[in-house]
Design a protein around this motif. Structure first.
Motif, PDB file in Angstrom:
ATOM      1  N   PHE A  29       0.638  -1.277   0.096  1.00 42.31           N
ATOM      2  CA  PHE A  29      -0.131  -0.183   0.060  1.00 42.31           C
ATOM      3  C   PHE A  29       0.760   1.341  -0.236  1.00 42.31           C
ATOM      4  O   PHE A  29       1.689   1.540   0.693  1.00 42.31           O
ATOM      5  N   GLY A  76      -8.209  10.876   1.641  1.00 40.27           N
ATOM      6  CA  GLY A  76      -7.970   9.464   1.232  1.00 40.27           C
ATOM      7  C   GLY A  76      -9.444   9.285   0.392  1.00 40.27           C
ATOM      8  O   GLY A  76     -10.400   9.332   0.998  1.00 40.27           O
ATOM      9  N   ARG A 142      -4.596  10.688  -2.991  1.00 43.00           N
ATOM     10  CA  ARG A 142      -4.212  11.443  -1.662  1.00 43.00           C
ATOM     11  C   ARG A 142      -4.303  12.839  -2.031  1.00 43.00           C
ATOM     12  O   ARG A 142      -3.177  13.303  -2.420  1.00 43.00           O
ATOM     13  N   THR A 236      -6.836   4.451  11.642  1.00 39.39           N
ATOM     14  CA  THR A 236      -6.806   4.228  10.099  1.00 39.39           C
ATOM     15  C   THR A 236      -8.372   4.084   9.885  1.00 39.39           C
ATOM     16  O   THR A 236      -8.645   3.850   8.479  1.00 39.39           O
ATOM     17  N   GLY A 302     -13.123   2.198   6.538  1.00 40.73           N
ATOM     18  CA  GLY A 302     -12.435   3.312   6.105  1.00 40.73           C
ATOM     19  C   GLY A 302     -12.019   3.254   4.628  1.00 40.73           C
ATOM     20  O   GLY A 302     -12.322   2.175   3.972  1.00 40.73           O
ATOM     21  N   ALA A 305      -8.910   1.040   4.067  1.00 41.08           N
ATOM     22  CA  ALA A 305      -9.053  -0.325   4.667  1.00 41.08           C
ATOM     23  C   ALA A 305     -10.084  -1.017   4.151  1.00 41.08           C
ATOM     24  O   ALA A 305     -10.307  -2.093   4.408  1.00 41.08           O
TER      25      ALA A 305
HETATM   26  C1  COI Z   1      -7.882   6.497   4.367  1.00 40.41           C
HETATM   27  O1  COI Z   1      -8.393   5.668   4.790  1.00 40.41           O
HETATM   28  O2  COI Z   1      -7.803   6.965   3.208  1.00 40.41           O
HETATM   29  C2  COI Z   1      -6.969   7.080   5.406  1.00 40.41           C
HETATM   30  O3  COI Z   1      -6.670   8.127   5.469  1.00 40.41           O
HETATM   31  C3  COI Z   1      -6.176   6.033   6.274  1.00 40.41           C
HETATM   32  C4  COI Z   1      -4.766   6.203   6.083  1.00 40.41           C
HETATM   33  C5  COI Z   1      -4.106   6.767   7.064  1.00 40.41           C
HETATM   34  C6  COI Z   1      -4.119   4.927   5.087  1.00 40.41           C
END
Ligand code: COI
Length: 356
Positions: A29, A76, A142, A236, A302, A305
């Motif tokens: 990742f 994200g 991002r 996260t 998330g 995740a």
């Molecule tokens: C996301 O799920 O996009 C997050 O920001 C978590 C990240 C810290 C990998």
């Protein structure tokens, strides 16, 4: 290099693509980035003309405020490709609103909506070959903003850089995670920045998480800072508990991230006829339900995740294993969510946003 100037974005295309060197079946990742990035600077009181440039290193003065005061926020998001090659974002308006809420809390100027969406769509059209179809593939996006002004007095910067970088992604957690309930350290407090995607919220978890890792847990479930009696989020990802057939998740407040996947799971639960309570949930309730067998599942939700099952939790010296569930809600939510994101099933809430 070809420089194309449109009214909206200055575009410098990469001369060659790195894509053929990437093993898309074995992605760690967040380590591989696509050919282009979006960049927009704030100075003289306004956001300047956005650019798309080949992905590259950048240089900043050592006095750039972000290095000293952590004035930085991020988002994200993911882009998905269906089997016909169409590209989709999932509820991108939510990420746009959230990055500006996070920015406001960190005294960073808000980013204009048209710059955000034009930037994302232009970038995704350029790098769309990096998005692979299939439910386990996505392109992680991002967006982030950093304070770039070279000045080290402790005050908000007058210059910033907003950027979007893109990284092809598979699962964030390959296995169910073991989590430790926090008893000493805290992630956030009332009146703090826990609700924001401020960079420091994440960096500050690394040390306590490394201590938890030494004990065999991958993640911490953060508890309220004043009593450590109530379960809040995993850092996260947001966190859901299933007791019997009922789901429970903590309410949003200024300590907890207002997760897009979290709110989508709450809506999907309603659609699927699964009772979901949004309320405070105590460590005691979860330990009691683990002891009497009514705790059926814990899972995180998330963007990175997606939906990640928890296989065990620890509290103090006690460890509770959570047996795998046959009619798992986490599997149901994960497949429903991924199917919506990849344009495989009806999107009755209008969450998909096609990138044209
Ligand atoms: C996301 O799920 O996009 C997050 O920001 C978590 C990240 C810290 C990998």
């Amino acid at each position: 290099m070809s420089i194309i100037t449109s009214n909206e974005i200055d575009l410098v295309k990469a001369q060659t693509s790195k894509i053929n060197a990437v093993d898309f079946d074995n992605l760690d990742f967040g380590r591989v980035f696509t050919d282009h990035m979006f960049v927009c600077d704030f100075k003289d009181g306004k956001w300047q003309k956005p650019q798309i440039l080949p992905y590259q290193a950048m240089s900043f003065e050592p006095s750039a405020r972000v290095f000293h005061y952590g004035q930085a926020v991020f988002e994200g998001m993911k882009a998905y490709k269906d089997n016909n090659g169409k590209v989709f974002l999932f509820r991108p308006d939510q990420n746009f609103e959230r990055i500006n809420k996070s920015a406001a809390r960190m005294a960073i100027p808000g980013f204009p909506k048209d710059y955000f969406f034009n930037g994302l769509e232009t970038l995704l059209n350029l790098d769309k070959d990096w998005i692979k179809s299939g439910l386990d593939n996505s392109l992680y996006l991002r967006p982030f903003v950093i304070a770039t002004e070279p000045a080290i007095s402790a005050s908000p910067a007058n210059e910033y850089r907003f950027m979007i970088i893109c990284s092809p992604a598979k699962a964030y957690y390959n296995e169910p995670v073991r989590v430790l309930f926090a008893e000493k350290f805290s992630r956030s407090a009332d009146g703090g920045v826990g609700f924001a995607k401020a960079a420091g919220n994440y960096g500050a978890q690394f040390y306590p998480t490394s201590l938890a890792q030494e004990k065999g847990f991958q993640q911490i479930i953060w508890t309220d800072a004043s009593t450590h009696d109530y379960l809040e989020e995993a850092g996260t990802m947001n966190i859901f508990f299933r007791i019997g057939n009922k789901l429970i998740t903590a309410p949003n407040n200024d300590r907890i991230l207002d997760g897009v996947t979290r709110k989508s799971v709450i809506q999907l639960a309603e659609d699927l006829g699964i009772e979901c309570e949004v309320r405070r949930i105590s460590v005691k309730e979860i330990k009691d339900s683990a002891r009497d067998g009514s705790l059926k599942e814990i899972f995180g939700a998330g963007t990175a995740a997606v939906i990640s099952p928890v296989s065990a939790f620890g509290h103090g010296d006690e460890v509770f294993e959570i047996p795998e569930n046959q009619d798992s809600y986490s599997k149901l939510f994960k497949s429903t969510l991924l199917s919506i994101q990849h344009n495989k099933i009806d999107d009755k809430h209008g969450w998909r946003h096609e990138v044209k």
